[in-house]
Design a protein around this motif. Sequence first.
Motif, PDB file in Angstrom:
ATOM      1  N   VAL A 122       0.841  -1.206   0.000  1.00 24.74           N
ATOM      2  CA  VAL A 122       0.000   0.000   0.000  1.00 24.74           C
ATOM      3  C   VAL A 122       0.874   1.253   0.000  1.00 24.74           C
ATOM      4  O   VAL A 122       0.665   2.182  -0.802  1.00 24.74           O
TER       5      VAL A 122
ATOM      6  N   GLU B 189      10.322   3.044   6.333  1.00 22.56           N
ATOM      7  CA  GLU B 189       9.983   1.633   6.570  1.00 22.56           C
ATOM      8  C   GLU B 189      10.811   1.112   7.744  1.00 22.56           C
ATOM      9  O   GLU B 189      12.036   1.210   7.743  1.00 22.56           O
TER      10      GLU B 189
ATOM     11  N   SER C 203       3.427  -8.044   2.847  1.00 23.24           N
ATOM     12  CA  SER C 203       3.587  -7.836   1.397  1.00 23.24           C
ATOM     13  C   SER C 203       4.637  -8.739   0.779  1.00 23.24           C
ATOM     14  O   SER C 203       4.612  -8.986  -0.430  1.00 23.24           O
TER      15      SER C 203
ATOM     16  N   ASN D 243       3.228 -13.212   1.411  1.00 26.02           N
ATOM     17  CA  ASN D 243       1.938 -13.750   0.952  1.00 26.02           C
ATOM     18  C   ASN D 243       2.127 -14.822  -0.123  1.00 26.02           C
ATOM     19  O   ASN D 243       3.242 -15.241  -0.405  1.00 26.02           O
TER      20      ASN D 243
ATOM     21  N   PHE E   6      -0.944 -14.241  -5.077  1.00 23.76           N
ATOM     22  CA  PHE E   6      -2.123 -14.383  -5.943  1.00 23.76           C
ATOM     23  C   PHE E   6      -2.599 -12.991  -6.377  1.00 23.76           C
ATOM     24  O   PHE E   6      -2.957 -12.173  -5.524  1.00 23.76           O
TER      25      PHE E   6
ATOM     26  N   VAL F 274       8.867   4.777  12.529  1.00 29.62           N
ATOM     27  CA  VAL F 274       8.223   6.003  13.004  1.00 29.62           C
ATOM     28  C   VAL F 274       7.611   5.697  14.359  1.00 29.62           C
ATOM     29  O   VAL F 274       6.897   4.705  14.519  1.00 29.62           O
TER      30      VAL F 274
ATOM     31  N   THR G  79      -6.849  -7.265   4.669  1.00 29.59           N
ATOM     32  CA  THR G  79      -7.083  -8.705   4.911  1.00 29.59           C
ATOM     33  C   THR G  79      -6.195  -9.556   3.991  1.00 29.59           C
ATOM     34  O   THR G  79      -5.007  -9.308   3.892  1.00 29.59           O
ATOM     35  N   GLY G  80      -6.783 -10.555   3.317  1.00 32.48           N
ATOM     36  CA  GLY G  80      -6.008 -11.412   2.410  1.00 32.48           C
ATOM     37  C   GLY G  80      -6.044 -10.922   0.979  1.00 32.48           C
ATOM     38  O   GLY G  80      -5.836 -11.693   0.053  1.00 32.48           O
TER      39      GLY G  80
ATOM     40  N   GLY H  98      -4.461  -7.875  -0.258  1.00 32.38           N
ATOM     41  CA  GLY H  98      -3.580  -6.719  -0.506  1.00 32.38           C
ATOM     42  C   GLY H  98      -3.096  -6.612  -1.939  1.00 32.38           C
ATOM     43  O   GLY H  98      -3.067  -5.518  -2.504  1.00 32.38           O
ATOM     44  N   LEU H  99      -2.733  -7.754  -2.525  1.00 30.88           N
ATOM     45  CA  LEU H  99      -2.259  -7.709  -3.914  1.00 30.88           C
ATOM     46  C   LEU H  99      -3.404  -7.355  -4.852  1.00 30.88           C
ATOM     47  O   LEU H  99      -3.208  -6.716  -5.878  1.00 30.88           O
TER      48      LEU H  99
HETATM   49  C1  LIG Z   1       0.333 -15.872   4.437  1.00 33.29           C
HETATM   50  C2  LIG Z   1      -0.330 -14.748   3.667  1.00 33.29           C
HETATM   51  C3  LIG Z   1      -0.807 -14.981   2.378  1.00 33.29           C
HETATM   52  C4  LIG Z   1      -1.401 -13.955   1.661  1.00 33.29           C
HETATM   53  N1  LIG Z   1      -1.722 -14.174   0.357  1.00 33.29           N
HETATM   54  C5  LIG Z   1      -2.202 -13.151  -0.392  1.00 33.29           C
HETATM   55  C6  LIG Z   1      -2.417 -13.312  -1.793  1.00 33.29           C
HETATM   56  O1  LIG Z   1      -2.071 -14.338  -2.376  1.00 33.29           O
HETATM   57  N2  LIG Z   1      -2.990 -12.293  -2.487  1.00 33.29           N
HETATM   58  C7  LIG Z   1      -3.340 -11.121  -1.875  1.00 33.29           C
HETATM   59  O2  LIG Z   1      -3.927 -10.250  -2.536  1.00 33.29           O
HETATM   60  N3  LIG Z   1      -3.077 -10.911  -0.559  1.00 33.29           N
HETATM   61  C8  LIG Z   1      -2.502 -11.883   0.177  1.00 33.29           C
HETATM   62  N4  LIG Z   1      -2.198 -11.671   1.495  1.00 33.29           N
HETATM   63  C9  LIG Z   1      -2.486 -10.349   2.078  1.00 33.29           C
HETATM   64  C10 LIG Z   1      -1.489  -9.291   1.624  1.00 33.29           C
HETATM   65  O3  LIG Z   1      -0.177  -9.769   1.775  1.00 33.29           O
HETATM   66  C11 LIG Z   1      -1.697  -8.019   2.466  1.00 33.29           C
HETATM   67  O4  LIG Z   1      -3.045  -7.617   2.378  1.00 33.29           O
HETATM   68  C12 LIG Z   1      -0.838  -6.872   1.972  1.00 33.29           C
HETATM   69  O5  LIG Z   1       0.508  -7.265   1.880  1.00 33.29           O
HETATM   70  C13 LIG Z   1      -0.966  -5.671   2.902  1.00 33.29           C
HETATM   71  O6  LIG Z   1      -0.076  -4.677   2.444  1.00 33.29           O
HETATM   72  P1  LIG Z   1       0.225  -3.432   3.379  1.00 33.29           P
HETATM   73  O7  LIG Z   1       1.174  -2.549   2.648  1.00 33.29           O
HETATM   74  O8  LIG Z   1      -1.047  -2.839   3.856  1.00 33.29           O
HETATM   75  O9  LIG Z   1       0.892  -4.073   4.686  1.00 33.29           O
HETATM   76  P2  LIG Z   1       2.323  -4.690   5.078  1.00 33.29           P
HETATM   77  O10 LIG Z   1       2.891  -5.513   4.018  1.00 33.29           O
HETATM   78  O11 LIG Z   1       2.125  -5.305   6.421  1.00 33.29           O
HETATM   79  O12 LIG Z   1       3.233  -3.424   5.198  1.00 33.29           O
HETATM   80  C14 LIG Z   1       3.216  -2.549   6.316  1.00 33.29           C
HETATM   81  C15 LIG Z   1       4.643  -2.080   6.511  1.00 33.29           C
HETATM   82  O13 LIG Z   1       4.674  -1.094   7.546  1.00 33.29           O
HETATM   83  C16 LIG Z   1       5.877  -1.268   8.263  1.00 33.29           C
HETATM   84  N5  LIG Z   1       5.728  -0.635   9.573  1.00 33.29           N
HETATM   85  C17 LIG Z   1       4.932  -1.044  10.609  1.00 33.29           C
HETATM   86  N6  LIG Z   1       5.012  -0.158  11.631  1.00 33.29           N
HETATM   87  C18 LIG Z   1       5.876   0.816  11.218  1.00 33.29           C
HETATM   88  C19 LIG Z   1       6.354   2.019  11.820  1.00 33.29           C
HETATM   89  N7  LIG Z   1       5.955   2.384  13.047  1.00 33.29           N
HETATM   90  N8  LIG Z   1       7.240   2.794  11.133  1.00 33.29           N
HETATM   91  C20 LIG Z   1       7.641   2.442   9.868  1.00 33.29           C
HETATM   92  N9  LIG Z   1       7.211   1.311   9.251  1.00 33.29           N
HETATM   93  C21 LIG Z   1       6.316   0.516   9.913  1.00 33.29           C
HETATM   94  C22 LIG Z   1       6.061  -2.782   8.354  1.00 33.29           C
HETATM   95  O14 LIG Z   1       7.392  -3.115   8.599  1.00 33.29           O
HETATM   96  C23 LIG Z   1       5.563  -3.220   6.968  1.00 33.29           C
HETATM   97  O15 LIG Z   1       6.625  -3.361   6.029  1.00 33.29           O
HETATM   98  C24 LIG Z   1      -1.590 -12.662   2.246  1.00 33.29           C
HETATM   99  C25 LIG Z   1      -1.096 -12.430   3.524  1.00 33.29           C
HETATM  100  C26 LIG Z   1      -0.460 -13.444   4.243  1.00 33.29           C
HETATM  101  C27 LIG Z   1       0.086 -13.158   5.605  1.00 33.29           C
END
Ligand SMILES: Cc1cc2nc3c(=O)[nH]c(=O)nc-3n(C[C@H](O)[C@H](O)[C@H](O)COP(=O)(O)OP(=O)(O)OC[C@H]3O[C@@H](n4cnc5c(N)ncnc54)[C@H](O)[C@@H]3O)c2cc1C
Length: 403
Positions: free
Chosen positions: A35, A54, A63, A66, A69, A203, A362-363, A365-366
Motif C-alpha cells: 500500500v 519503513e 507484502s 503472501n 495471488f 516512526v 485482509t487477504g 492486498g495484492l
Molecule cells: C500468508 C499470507 C498470504 C497472503 N496471500 C495473499 C495473496 O495471495 N494475495 C493477496 O492479494 N493478498 C494476500 N495476502 C495479504 C497481503 O499480503 C496483504 O493484504 C498486503 O501485503 C498488505 O499490504 P500493506 O502494505 O497494507 O501491509 P504490510 O505488508 O504489512 O506493510 C506494512 C509495513 O509497515 C511497516 N511498519 C509497521 N510499523 C511501522 C512504523 N511504526 N514505522 C515504519 N514502518 C512501519 C512494516 O514493517 C511493513 O513493512 C496474504 C497475507 C499473508 C500473511
Amino acid sequence: MSAVANELEGPPSLWLRRHPRRRDVPFAIVGGGLVGLSTAYWLKKAGAAPLVLEAGPIGGRASGRNAGFLLTGSAEPFRRLAQQIGRDRALAFWRMTAENRELLRKELLDGDRIDCDFLPEGSWIAALDTPESVAELRGSTEDLKAEGLDLQWVEGEALAAASGSRRLGGAIFQPRDGGLHPVKLTQGIVEAGDLEVLTGARVRELDSDTGGVLLRCDSGDVRAERALVAVNAYLPSLIPRLAAEVRPVRGQMLATKPLPRALKGVWYIDDGFQYLRQLADGTVVLGGCRDEAVEEEVGYAERPTQRVQKALERFLGEFFPAFSGASVVHRWAGTMGFSQDGLPCIGEVPGLSAALYAAGLTGHGLSLSFILGRYLAQRLMGEISEPFLPAVGQAPPDSAPDR
Ligand SMILES: Cc1cc2nc3c(=O)[nH]c(=O)nc-3n(C[C@H](O)[C@H](O)[C@H](O)COP(=O)(O)OP(=O)(O)OC[C@H]3O[C@@H](n4cnc5c(N)ncnc54)[C@H](O)[C@@H]3O)c2cc1C
C-alpha cells in the motif's frame, strides 16, 4: 497494546533522539509494504517527491510473505458478501479488484516492465463438493457475469482435469488473473518508480506541525506537508486511537520441493481457507488452514505452528493426490490486518488533518493495493475526497439498482 514483533524493535538511543537532523518533504509515507509503495509510486508519477519510511526491509511483512495471488474478487462468494455489506458495495469491491489487476498489468506486469515472475495462467475460486457450496458459488458466478465480469463457471470432468482433484464441486475461472513473486513486485515498484525508501526507519510518533505532520523517526525527524500511514496490522501500536480499526491475524504457508508441473493458475479453495499454486519450477506453495485453530492464529508472531502446518500437509495429500507426501522444504507465516467489515479502512488520522491512514486489506492486498495507492495519492494531493468504495447506502455511479 503489545509491542510489534520485529527484530528492529527497541527505542532509539539518547544520541539519536537529540541529533538535530530533520528533513522537510512534501509527502511522507509510513510503511514500505504494497500500500505504501503503490501510493508513493503514483505520487512520484504525478511529479511529487515522496519519502517512504519503513521500519524493516522493503516488503518484509505481509507484502513479502503472501502467496502472490493476483486474484479478482472476495474470499466469500459474491452472494454472501452482498448479504453482508450490500449488493452495490460488494459489486464495487469485485469491480475494484478487476480494475486493480488491469491497472497493475498495464502499468508494470505486461511486457515485463518489472521482473516479478508473473504467470498469467488465470485464477480458480473453487467450492468444496457439497450441494450448498456449489449452488452458492454458481449463483454468484451468474450474478457477476450478468454484471459484465470476465469469468467462467467450470465443474465436473473439466474441473477435475484442470485441478487433478476429485474433491472440488465447481469453480470460477478468471483468465486474466495470475500469480507472481511478491518480494520482486515490491522491489520492482521501488525501481520502476525510482522511489526514495529509508529502511530501518521506524516512526514512533506523529504530531501536528503548522499545517503539516512531524514524524518522529528512528533515523531522524521528518516534517511533511501531507503523510500517509500505511502500516497495516501495526496501526494500533503507532496510533492507539485507531486500535479498533484493525486486528492482526496470522496466515501460514509451506513450500514443497519442485515436482512435475501438474497445476496451472492460482487456486483459492473453500472461501479462501486454503490456497495453492505451482511455481514455474514445480515448487508447490500452499497456505491457509487458519480455520483449524482460529483462536490461535492471531497476533504478531510470524511463526509457523505444528497444528496448522500438519493440517496443510493433510489437505495437500487429500485434495491433490499428485502432490501427496511431497517433502516440505520451507514453512513461514505472515501477519494480515483484518478490518471489522473485511473492507479496507481509510481515513484521516484523528487530530491530524494532514495525515491519512489506510489499513486492513485482509487477504486481498495484492488484489487491491495498486489501485488503492492511486486513490490515496490523489487524495493526498487534494484532487479527490470521495471514499475509495461506496459508503453504506451510497450506490457507485455505474452500479445496477438493488434487486
Ligand atoms: C500468508 C499470507 C498470504 C497472503 N496471500 C495473499 C495473496 O495471495 N494475495 C493477496 O492479494 N493478498 C494476500 N495476502 C495479504 C497481503 O499480503 C496483504 O493484504 C498486503 O501485503 C498488505 O499490504 P500493506 O502494505 O497494507 O501491509 P504490510 O505488508 O504489512 O506493510 C506494512 C509495513 O509497515 C511497516 N511498519 C509497521 N510499523 C511501522 C512504523 N511504526 N514505522 C515504519 N514502518 C512501519 C512494516 O514493517 C511493513 O513493512 C496474504 C497475507 C499473508 C500473511
